[in-house]
Design a protein around this motif. Structure first.
Motif, PDB file in Angstrom:
ATOM      1  N   ILE B  57       0.751  -1.169   0.130  1.00  0.00           N
ATOM      2  CA  ILE B  57       0.045   0.105   0.256  1.00  0.00           C
ATOM      3  C   ILE B  57       0.920   1.271   0.018  1.00  0.00           C
ATOM      4  O   ILE B  57       0.146   2.096  -0.380  1.00  0.00           O
ATOM      5  CB  ILE B  57      -1.060   0.128   1.243  1.00  0.00           C
ATOM      6  CG1 ILE B  57      -0.400  -0.013   2.614  1.00  0.00           C
ATOM      7  CG2 ILE B  57      -2.092  -1.120   1.118  1.00  0.00           C
ATOM      8  CD1 ILE B  57      -1.277   0.205   3.631  1.00  0.00           C
ATOM      9  N   ALA B  58       1.960   1.202   0.485  1.00  0.00           N
ATOM     10  CA  ALA B  58       3.013   2.335   0.565  1.00  0.00           C
ATOM     11  C   ALA B  58       4.425   2.022   0.188  1.00  0.00           C
ATOM     12  O   ALA B  58       4.931   0.937   0.743  1.00  0.00           O
ATOM     13  CB  ALA B  58       2.772   3.070   1.912  1.00  0.00           C
ATOM     14  N   TYR B 215       1.483   5.493  -3.314  1.00  0.00           N
ATOM     15  CA  TYR B 215       0.535   4.905  -2.441  1.00  0.00           C
ATOM     16  C   TYR B 215      -0.397   4.091  -3.442  1.00  0.00           C
ATOM     17  O   TYR B 215      -0.707   4.574  -4.616  1.00  0.00           O
ATOM     18  CB  TYR B 215      -0.270   5.871  -1.855  1.00  0.00           C
ATOM     19  CG  TYR B 215       0.196   6.642  -0.764  1.00  0.00           C
ATOM     20  CD1 TYR B 215       1.029   5.904   0.312  1.00  0.00           C
ATOM     21  CD2 TYR B 215       0.024   8.031  -0.689  1.00  0.00           C
ATOM     22  CE1 TYR B 215       1.638   6.825   1.011  1.00  0.00           C
ATOM     23  CE2 TYR B 215       0.570   8.802   0.278  1.00  0.00           C
ATOM     24  CZ  TYR B 215       1.200   8.392   1.218  1.00  0.00           C
ATOM     25  OH  TYR B 215       2.240   9.049   2.349  1.00  0.00           O
ATOM     26  N   PHE B 216      -0.494   2.814  -3.139  1.00  0.00           N
ATOM     27  CA  PHE B 216      -1.226   1.970  -3.935  1.00  0.00           C
ATOM     28  C   PHE B 216      -2.683   1.676  -3.599  1.00  0.00           C
ATOM     29  O   PHE B 216      -2.871   1.195  -2.524  1.00  0.00           O
ATOM     30  CB  PHE B 216      -0.605   0.483  -3.979  1.00  0.00           C
ATOM     31  CG  PHE B 216       0.970   0.567  -4.568  1.00  0.00           C
ATOM     32  CD1 PHE B 216       1.430   0.788  -5.924  1.00  0.00           C
ATOM     33  CD2 PHE B 216       1.936   0.452  -3.603  1.00  0.00           C
ATOM     34  CE1 PHE B 216       2.546   0.763  -6.493  1.00  0.00           C
ATOM     35  CE2 PHE B 216       3.219   0.516  -3.951  1.00  0.00           C
ATOM     36  CZ  PHE B 216       3.639   0.997  -5.239  1.00  0.00           C
ATOM     37  N   HIS B 217      -3.636   2.128  -4.534  1.00  0.00           N
ATOM     38  CA  HIS B 217      -4.879   2.142  -4.111  1.00  0.00           C
ATOM     39  C   HIS B 217      -5.677   0.788  -4.472  1.00  0.00           C
ATOM     40  O   HIS B 217      -6.802   0.645  -4.212  1.00  0.00           O
ATOM     41  CB  HIS B 217      -5.741   3.328  -4.675  1.00  0.00           C
ATOM     42  CG  HIS B 217      -5.141   4.685  -3.935  1.00  0.00           C
ATOM     43  ND1 HIS B 217      -5.747   5.181  -3.097  1.00  0.00           N
ATOM     44  CD2 HIS B 217      -4.249   5.469  -4.424  1.00  0.00           C
ATOM     45  CE1 HIS B 217      -5.042   6.314  -2.718  1.00  0.00           C
ATOM     46  NE2 HIS B 217      -4.057   6.459  -3.645  1.00  0.00           N
ATOM     47  N   SER B 261      -1.239   6.946  -6.341  1.00  0.00           N
ATOM     48  CA  SER B 261      -1.117   8.229  -6.167  1.00  0.00           C
ATOM     49  C   SER B 261       0.414   8.384  -5.938  1.00  0.00           C
ATOM     50  O   SER B 261       0.834   7.555  -5.156  1.00  0.00           O
ATOM     51  CB  SER B 261      -1.936   9.133  -5.327  1.00  0.00           C
ATOM     52  OG  SER B 261      -1.846   8.444  -3.974  1.00  0.00           O
TER      53      SER B 261
END
Lengths: 270, 270
Positions: B57-58, B215-217, B261
């Protein structure tokens, strides 16, 4: 008398790259300390390290586990020093457990062509014409350590459960009691925004910041020029999905200069 | 035949938490490798680590010093595993020198209330109606490893020295040759935007990304559903001051979902 924020970031050297500190009741969160002071004290380990060169431009803090009220140790390791930048690896531990990891980049700034691109909100009434956001019963202590004044029609967040189309906030914010701005207090201010999911859904949720990255656009002279005045701040999210949402925010100085931009990803549970 | 991107992120285990890799000519930059592949190979050290739990996620990568063409080693250390998140500390070394540091957070996602907030640009013509951005003579190899199609009236950047009011870009982008999207390739795409100062000033400058956070959404199922299609991307800067500017960008999938993002701070010299 020492400002509570300075108590919250005070460190004593333990060995070459290790420092000990302790949490401060004035910055208590629901559980353990306010994440902003955790970020600030990790930055402060570099700021007061004898090998430090330059001023902070980037700080990332990963909140790996809860920090308990009490003492902690921070390791701040300079891993590479270049002509313009110095790279630090950070770790906060309690009782041998890693509570936070992080990294910081410090830089020697040189005067160059410079230009803003983003602009602060143009229609904010002056801070002294707006009321301080009321302090809710049950709010954690750290909320009282900031004076926040929201744009007309906005609030910290509502609790009527009527979901909004966005999670944008515009506010004035400063330390309470007032304290001259510096990189450490700016690092904490970067985490002072209420969780975007509270704003968006107008209800509370269980949340925890997982990773926080802040960029410092201002050197210490520009920060010192802000004195104890309110900063103008804006915050929003891009996306909420399956347990994680992001937040981006900006902090503007008087005169309209961007002082910091900050991003985080936050765990949430319905 | 192995896709050059997979060559660029291939790793062999050296010891418990160490892997060796090597730079790939197809992703060469002006000096050393494209930073996007450096970020991707550091993420890949976690992705292929036997202790890995969940999905990214990060990711933060700090570019501490130049990476030379050739072999390198990556240490990926799991420092804390919780019920929902796993925290990793990363380091890339060559000949004993630290070239990059970083951190990654992996997470177990659970289905929750979800909602987008930001929207992709609504007026982009389909990718197949736009020409691929022409490849300039003298551009580094990695530029040829991406198919970029800019919005009508936009270009990668102009070189007439006529400063623009902003540095915004809108484009379609995918791997070239096409490759199914995954977290590693998305991590590299996060660094595929041309330096905002080139766009803003319409001239080249000496630049270097200092710190990159993505950041992986999206989980791997949502990425797999993108296949080899172009992603819609947007990028901008907030501020250029005294040797450093920031960049924020988003990558959107077909159907309009935000996939990643990404933020970075970049050194520049006039």
């Amino acid at each position: 008398m020492t400002h509570p924020f300075d108590q919250s970031i005070a460190l004593s050297p333990v060995s070459a790259h290790r420092f000990s500190g302790q949490t401060c009741p004035a910055y208590a969160n629901m559980v353990g300390p306010f994440g902003g002071t955790t970020a600030a004290v990790m930055l402060n380990a570099v700021l007061q390290h004898p090998s430090r060169e330059g001023e902070p431009i980037a700080l990332t803090v990963n909140f790996a586990g809860p920090v308990a009220d009490g003492v902690f140790e921070i390791e701040a390791l300079p891993v590479r020093t270049n002509r313009s930048t110095q790279h630090w690896v950070l770790r906060l531990e309690q009782g041998g457990a890693v509570c936070a990891t992080g990294s910081a980049v410090f830089a020697q700034r040189r005067q160059t062509w410079s230009a803003p691109e983003a602009q602060p909100p143009q229609d904010m009434p002056p801070a002294d014409t707006l009321p301080r956001s009321p302090l809710r019963g049950g709010a954690p202590a750290w909320v009282r350590a900031y004076d926040m004044r929201f744009a007309p029609g906005e609030a910290a967040f509502h609790l009527d459960g009527q979901e909004q189309a966005d999670s944008r906030s515009r506010l004035w914010v400063r330390d309470e009691p007032p304290r001259p701005l510096d990189h450490a207090s700016l690092a904490a201010l970067c985490d002072s925004f209420f969780p975007r999911i509270f704003v968006r859904r107008r209800r509370l949720a269980l949340i925890g910041t997982v990773s926080l990255t802040s960029y410092f656009h201002a050197d210490s002279a520009l920060l010192a020029a802000q004195g104890e005045q309110h900063l103008l701040a804006t915050a929003r999210a891009l996306n909420f999905r399956d347990g994680y949402f992001d937040q981006s925010a900006e902090l503007w100085g008087h005169g309209g200069a961007l002082l910091a931009s900050t991003h985080q990803i936050v765990y949430y549970k319905e």
